[in-house]
Design a protein around this motif. Structure first.
Motif, PDB file in Angstrom:
ATOM      1  N   TYR A 182     -20.647  -1.809 -10.156  1.00 45.04           N
ATOM      2  CA  TYR A 182     -20.919  -2.970  -9.816  1.00 45.04           C
ATOM      3  C   TYR A 182     -20.197  -3.905 -10.769  1.00 45.04           C
ATOM      4  O   TYR A 182     -19.992  -5.008 -10.427  1.00 45.04           O
ATOM      5  CB  TYR A 182     -22.593  -3.477  -9.965  1.00 45.04           C
ATOM      6  CG  TYR A 182     -23.024  -2.670  -8.609  1.00 45.04           C
ATOM      7  CD1 TYR A 182     -22.981  -2.928  -7.413  1.00 45.04           C
ATOM      8  CD2 TYR A 182     -23.868  -1.316  -8.825  1.00 45.04           C
ATOM      9  CE1 TYR A 182     -23.554  -2.429  -6.255  1.00 45.04           C
ATOM     10  CE2 TYR A 182     -24.268  -0.847  -7.771  1.00 45.04           C
ATOM     11  CZ  TYR A 182     -24.422  -1.238  -6.554  1.00 45.04           C
ATOM     12  OH  TYR A 182     -25.017  -0.701  -5.515  1.00 45.04           O
ATOM     13  N   ARG A 185     -14.532  -4.192 -10.942  1.00 43.03           N
ATOM     14  CA  ARG A 185     -13.954  -4.894  -9.461  1.00 43.03           C
ATOM     15  C   ARG A 185     -12.664  -3.945  -9.058  1.00 43.03           C
ATOM     16  O   ARG A 185     -12.182  -3.234 -10.042  1.00 43.03           O
ATOM     17  CB  ARG A 185     -13.213  -6.291  -9.861  1.00 43.03           C
ATOM     18  CG  ARG A 185     -14.236  -7.348 -10.264  1.00 43.03           C
ATOM     19  CD  ARG A 185     -13.713  -8.749 -10.147  1.00 43.03           C
ATOM     20  NE  ARG A 185     -14.641  -9.882 -10.921  1.00 43.03           N
ATOM     21  CZ  ARG A 185     -14.403 -10.542 -11.700  1.00 43.03           C
ATOM     22  NH1 ARG A 185     -13.161 -10.401 -12.487  1.00 43.03           N
ATOM     23  NH2 ARG A 185     -15.185 -11.263 -11.986  1.00 43.03           N
ATOM     24  N   TYR A 191     -16.665  -7.982 -14.157  1.00 40.83           N
ATOM     25  CA  TYR A 191     -17.687  -9.163 -14.315  1.00 40.83           C
ATOM     26  C   TYR A 191     -18.322  -9.028 -15.612  1.00 40.83           C
ATOM     27  O   TYR A 191     -18.557  -7.830 -16.175  1.00 40.83           O
ATOM     28  CB  TYR A 191     -19.017  -8.845 -13.045  1.00 40.83           C
ATOM     29  CG  TYR A 191     -18.571  -9.396 -11.741  1.00 40.83           C
ATOM     30  CD1 TYR A 191     -18.199 -10.477 -11.288  1.00 40.83           C
ATOM     31  CD2 TYR A 191     -18.521  -8.333 -10.709  1.00 40.83           C
ATOM     32  CE1 TYR A 191     -17.895 -10.963  -9.867  1.00 40.83           C
ATOM     33  CE2 TYR A 191     -18.298  -8.631  -9.383  1.00 40.83           C
ATOM     34  CZ  TYR A 191     -17.923  -9.896  -8.900  1.00 40.83           C
ATOM     35  OH  TYR A 191     -17.443 -10.300  -7.753  1.00 40.83           O
ATOM     36  N   PHE A 194     -24.181  -8.725 -13.447  1.00 42.23           N
ATOM     37  CA  PHE A 194     -24.369  -8.417 -12.363  1.00 42.23           C
ATOM     38  C   PHE A 194     -25.981  -8.443 -11.796  1.00 42.23           C
ATOM     39  O   PHE A 194     -26.640  -7.976 -12.910  1.00 42.23           O
ATOM     40  CB  PHE A 194     -23.788  -7.098 -11.916  1.00 42.23           C
ATOM     41  CG  PHE A 194     -23.655  -6.863 -10.111  1.00 42.23           C
ATOM     42  CD1 PHE A 194     -22.250  -7.126  -9.581  1.00 42.23           C
ATOM     43  CD2 PHE A 194     -24.679  -6.493  -9.485  1.00 42.23           C
ATOM     44  CE1 PHE A 194     -22.332  -6.882  -8.323  1.00 42.23           C
ATOM     45  CE2 PHE A 194     -24.646  -6.385  -8.279  1.00 42.23           C
ATOM     46  CZ  PHE A 194     -23.194  -6.838  -7.526  1.00 42.23           C
ATOM     47  N   PRO A 203     -28.505  -4.465  -4.679  1.00 45.87           N
ATOM     48  CA  PRO A 203     -27.388  -5.503  -5.380  1.00 45.87           C
ATOM     49  C   PRO A 203     -27.214  -6.911  -4.953  1.00 45.87           C
ATOM     50  O   PRO A 203     -27.203  -6.973  -3.617  1.00 45.87           O
ATOM     51  CB  PRO A 203     -26.198  -4.535  -5.224  1.00 45.87           C
ATOM     52  CG  PRO A 203     -26.379  -3.786  -3.958  1.00 45.87           C
ATOM     53  CD  PRO A 203     -27.698  -3.477  -3.852  1.00 45.87           C
ATOM     54  N   ILE A 204     -27.198  -7.642  -5.620  1.00 44.11           N
ATOM     55  CA  ILE A 204     -27.048  -9.171  -5.236  1.00 44.11           C
ATOM     56  C   ILE A 204     -25.710  -9.686  -5.193  1.00 44.11           C
ATOM     57  O   ILE A 204     -25.071 -10.112  -4.311  1.00 44.11           O
ATOM     58  CB  ILE A 204     -27.825 -10.138  -5.873  1.00 44.11           C
ATOM     59  CG1 ILE A 204     -29.385  -9.931  -5.478  1.00 44.11           C
ATOM     60  CG2 ILE A 204     -27.588 -11.512  -5.485  1.00 44.11           C
ATOM     61  CD1 ILE A 204     -30.655 -10.528  -6.314  1.00 44.11           C
ATOM     62  N   GLY A 205     -25.180  -9.664  -6.481  1.00 43.37           N
ATOM     63  CA  GLY A 205     -23.585  -9.964  -6.690  1.00 43.37           C
ATOM     64  C   GLY A 205     -23.427 -10.100  -8.261  1.00 43.37           C
ATOM     65  O   GLY A 205     -24.141 -10.339  -9.080  1.00 43.37           O
ATOM     66  N   GLY A 206     -22.064 -10.265  -8.633  1.00 45.44           N
ATOM     67  CA  GLY A 206     -21.646 -10.376  -9.887  1.00 45.44           C
ATOM     68  C   GLY A 206     -21.510 -12.139 -10.403  1.00 45.44           C
ATOM     69  O   GLY A 206     -21.338 -12.714  -9.374  1.00 45.44           O
ATOM     70  N   ALA A 207     -21.668 -12.205 -11.481  1.00 40.75           N
ATOM     71  CA  ALA A 207     -21.534 -13.599 -11.842  1.00 40.75           C
ATOM     72  C   ALA A 207     -20.971 -13.200 -13.429  1.00 40.75           C
ATOM     73  O   ALA A 207     -20.741 -12.275 -14.113  1.00 40.75           O
ATOM     74  CB  ALA A 207     -23.135 -14.127 -12.218  1.00 40.75           C
ATOM     75  N   ASN A 214     -17.369 -17.249 -12.285  1.00 40.67           N
ATOM     76  CA  ASN A 214     -18.129 -15.891 -11.777  1.00 40.67           C
ATOM     77  C   ASN A 214     -17.101 -14.895 -11.495  1.00 40.67           C
ATOM     78  O   ASN A 214     -17.013 -13.788 -11.739  1.00 40.67           O
ATOM     79  CB  ASN A 214     -18.824 -16.330 -10.683  1.00 40.67           C
ATOM     80  CG  ASN A 214     -19.983 -16.942 -10.948  1.00 40.67           C
ATOM     81  OD1 ASN A 214     -20.418 -17.037 -12.195  1.00 40.67           O
ATOM     82  ND2 ASN A 214     -20.923 -17.173  -9.962  1.00 40.67           N
TER      83      ASN A 214
END
Length: 375
Positions: A182, A185, A191, A194, A203-207, A214
């Protein structure tokens, strides 16, 4: 050149032991380190430098300072002072675990195992990850992993080896696998953080937290990944971890500016005022030494990594180090901490000094730091 840099660093560290007393250097402003109590994620780096200098010189003054520092970490653990985060490995691998590795002190070993148990309390189900910061139900920090944690995992791998308890190792492997899946990339950038749903683990997403955006690549995070995945490979022999370290290293090296020392983010607009982060390049250099130790002579990337390692370290020594500046407290200029947070004085960072010294010593005589037991 590297031997001269080591001798200079040792002299500065010895002088700083008297200057800093029982406090810990953090970051500097205008060439003077801000001194803090043992209550931050960065404190282990100063102790680690003392152990490195002791191993290199056998000067008892370094050992006495390091042992005294370890006692401070024991008190910190006893009182549980600001340990509600995942950076327990940074703190105790470079302090009490270092003492165990250097002196085989059983009390230091037991203290380090207690620290590993504190880190294990960061494990979160149902998501199956080590939560970076905050309490379990923290609405802002719940569900967050960050790439820095890869350097905390050696504490758990080591604890599993010491105790025979597979739970430590299983948590470390799962965290490394989740980070690989995660945080890395498809283009081999990374990232910083995450997020996962705390109730379902979805999983929601990277930041980012310290990067430019982001979708950008924070260079210190990329460096943590190079070193961290190489260390997970050392402990597990999982070829995916080795391949991931190589991918991150190629990206990092390919995006360096002409002098081979990183800016603070690979996607930040470059102007005359853009911050460098010498600490990112120092971490990457130490990570490259570790990575190279796992590559045989026939590996097609070995020569490239070796060449770029030497170019980057040469640039750090010649253009960023305080070599020859006798009154300087730090070893590396132009480090960045947290640019968006206003915590980047473009000055010394104690973690930059530590990894710079570790990389120098690994290159000079094979002193490896304190991430794993030595054979």
């Amino acid at each position: 050149m590297f031997k001269d840099a080591i001798r200079d660093a040792i002299a500065k560290t010895l002088a700083n032991i008297d200057t800093f007393g029982e406090q810990f250097p953090h970051v500097s402003r205008h060439g003077k380190y801000e001194l803090i109590e043992n209550n931050d994620w960065t404190n282990g780096f100063w102790t680690g430098m003392q152990w490195l200098c002791y191993e290199y010189t056998q000067d008892e003054r370094f050992r006495q300072a390091a042992v005294k520092s370890v006692a401070s970490f024991e008190e910190r653990l006893r009182q549980h002072v600001v340990l509600d985060h995942h950076d327990i490995g940074f703190l105790y691998s470079l302090s009490s675990k270092a003492q165990w590795i250097v002196e085989k002190d059983e009390h230091a070993r037991q203290l380090t195992l207690q620290a590993a148990d504190v880190l294990m309390k960061r494990w979160r189900e149902p998501g199956g990850y080590i939560q970076a910061w905050g309490q379990k139900d923290d609405p802002k920090e719940g569900g967050r992993i960050i790439i820095d944690c890869l350097l905390n995992l050696p504490l758990l791998y080591w604890a599993s080896e010491q105790t025979g308890d597979a739970a430590y190792r299983e948590v470390a492997i799962t965290q490394a696998e989740k980070s690989r899946r995660y945080l890395v990339r498809g283009d081999d950038s990374s990232y910083h953080t995450f997020f996962f749903n705390t109730a379902t683990g979805e999983p929601i997403g990277g930041a980012t937290h310290q990067g430019y955006t982001n979708g950008s690549t924070w260079t210190r995070g990329q460096a943590w990944g190079i070193y961290g995945f190489a260390l997970s490979y050392r402990y597990t022999k999982n070829e995916l971890f080795l391949a991931t370290s190589k991918r991150l290293a190629k990206y990092f090296l390919a995006h360096l500016p002409e002098d081979n020392v990183a800016y603070w983010d690979f996607h930040a607009p470059v102007t005359a005022d853009t911050y460098r982060d010498s600490s990112a390049s120092a971490i990457a250099a130490a990570g490259l030494v570790e990575l190279l130790s796992h590559l045989d002579e026939q590996d097609p990337d070995r020569a490239y990594f070796q060449d770029m390692l030497l170019k980057s370290m040469t640039s750090l020594v010649q253009h960023y180090a305080t070599l020859g500046e006798a009154e300087a407290e730090g070893l590396l200029k132009h480090g960045s901490y947290y640019v968006h947070g206003g915590l980047s004085p473009d000055d010394y960072m104690i973690w930059g000094d530590y990894f710079y010294l570790e990389a120098l010593m690994r290159l000079d005589n094979g002193i490896t730091g304190y991430w794993y037991e030595r054979s």
